[in-house]
Write an enzyme that holds these catalytic residues in place. Structure first.
Site, mmCIF file in Angstrom:
data_model
loop_
_atom_site.group_PDB
_atom_site.id
_atom_site.type_symbol
_atom_site.label_atom_id
_atom_site.label_comp_id
_atom_site.label_asym_id
_atom_site.label_seq_id
_atom_site.Cartn_x
_atom_site.Cartn_y
_atom_site.Cartn_z
ATOM 1 N N ASP A 9 0.585 -1.084 -0.137
ATOM 2 C CA ASP A 9 0.145 -0.004 0.151
ATOM 3 C C ASP A 9 0.579 1.322 0.114
ATOM 4 O O ASP A 9 2.312 1.173 0.054
ATOM 5 C CB ASP A 9 -0.913 0.212 1.320
ATOM 6 C CG ASP A 9 -1.749 1.374 0.872
ATOM 7 O OD1 ASP A 9 -2.176 1.589 0.297
ATOM 8 O OD2 ASP A 9 -1.518 1.646 2.195
ATOM 9 N N ASP A 11 -0.005 5.202 0.641
ATOM 10 C CA ASP A 11 0.363 6.336 1.594
ATOM 11 C C ASP A 11 -0.821 5.152 3.469
ATOM 12 O O ASP A 11 -1.634 4.447 3.641
ATOM 13 C CB ASP A 11 -1.917 7.116 1.229
ATOM 14 C CG ASP A 11 -1.716 7.768 0.566
ATOM 15 O OD1 ASP A 11 -1.604 9.144 0.599
ATOM 16 O OD2 ASP A 11 -1.825 7.017 -0.935
ATOM 17 N N ASP A 175 -1.103 -0.373 5.831
ATOM 18 C CA ASP A 175 -1.728 -0.263 7.093
ATOM 19 C C ASP A 175 -3.161 -0.443 8.154
ATOM 20 O O ASP A 175 -3.559 0.001 9.296
ATOM 21 C CB ASP A 175 -1.435 1.635 7.252
ATOM 22 C CG ASP A 175 -1.882 1.740 6.253
ATOM 23 O OD1 ASP A 175 -2.620 1.410 5.134
ATOM 24 O OD2 ASP A 175 -2.549 2.758 6.840
#
Length: 227
Positions: A9, A11, A175
């Site tokens: 991922d 951001d 995240d």
């Protein structure tokens, strides 16, 4: 965890882009004559793509009820947001600690790196180039590269197919809930990072294969199989 393909991922995993996204969001709201919000409020609206960020900002809350906004209202606001974000220098977006060194170590060790983000693809190359990462990733997918985005597994499966690497040899690293669900929906191992944008939920509650509080620890754990 003897994998070949590491799908990251963006951001909240590799970069903290909240300050720039917050500036663009508030610029949009100002243009529309609406109240602006502090960065910590906007931080809780990030992680599900630009459209939902815009809708949340327009109504001032995480949950956007059916009928609160028309498609035309959201479309108009999203275009203003895109223009504001495009015009930012990006100087407030920073890499998380040890990410730059860690990515380069993994690449040098022979792992294939890919990027799957829900951020619109038009904004991704500029950010990669700003960190000098444009040559590290063999495949880069944005939230609008396909008709669906995370938590749908299709972008992850597309990366595997494009790079001719099996799902069993791939791992999703992120995240947020979207990242973990996308990996699990693809029947792929998942590695969670606790420091990003996950609406206050501990990433470990989403049952990743493993979870880490620091990027350097994740890299060391992956690399131990190549030692």
């Amino acid at each position: 965890m003897n994998k070949q393909l590491l799908i990251f991922d963006f951001d909240g995993t590799l970069i903290d882009s909240v300050p720039d996204l917050a500036d663009a969001t508030n610029a949009m709201l100002t243009t529309l004559g609406k109240d602006t919000y502090p960065i910590e409020t906007i931080r809780n609206w990030i992680g599900n793509g630009s459209r939902l960020l815009v809708e949340r900002a327009l109504v001032g809350k995480v949950e956007v009820a059916d009928g609160e906004l028309t498609v035309e209202e959201a479309d108009h606001a999203e275009q203003i947001f895109f223009e504001a974000y495009q015009n930012l220098s990006g100087s407030k977006t920073v890499a998380y600690p040890d990410v730059d060194d860690g990515l380069k170590k993994l690449h040098a060790a022979g792992y294939t790196l890919a990027l799957v983000t829900n951020k619109p693809i038009r904004f991704v190359p500029k950010i990669l180039q700003s960190f000098g990462w444009q040559d590290l990733f063999s495949e880069v997918m944005g939230g609008d590269s396909l008709p669906v985005k995370k938590p749908d597994p299709t972008p992850l499966l597309h990366v595997c197919e494009t790079l001719n690497i099996s799902v069993e040899q791939a791992v999703m690293i992120g995240d947020s809930r979207n990242d973990m669900l996308a990996g699990q929906n693809a029947n792929m191992d998942t590695l969670g990072l606790s420091y990003g944008y996950n609406y206050g939920q501990d990433i470990r509650e989403l049952n990743p294969t493993e979870a880490f509080d620091h990027f350097a620890d994740l890299v060391a754990w992956i690399m131990k199989d190549r030692a």
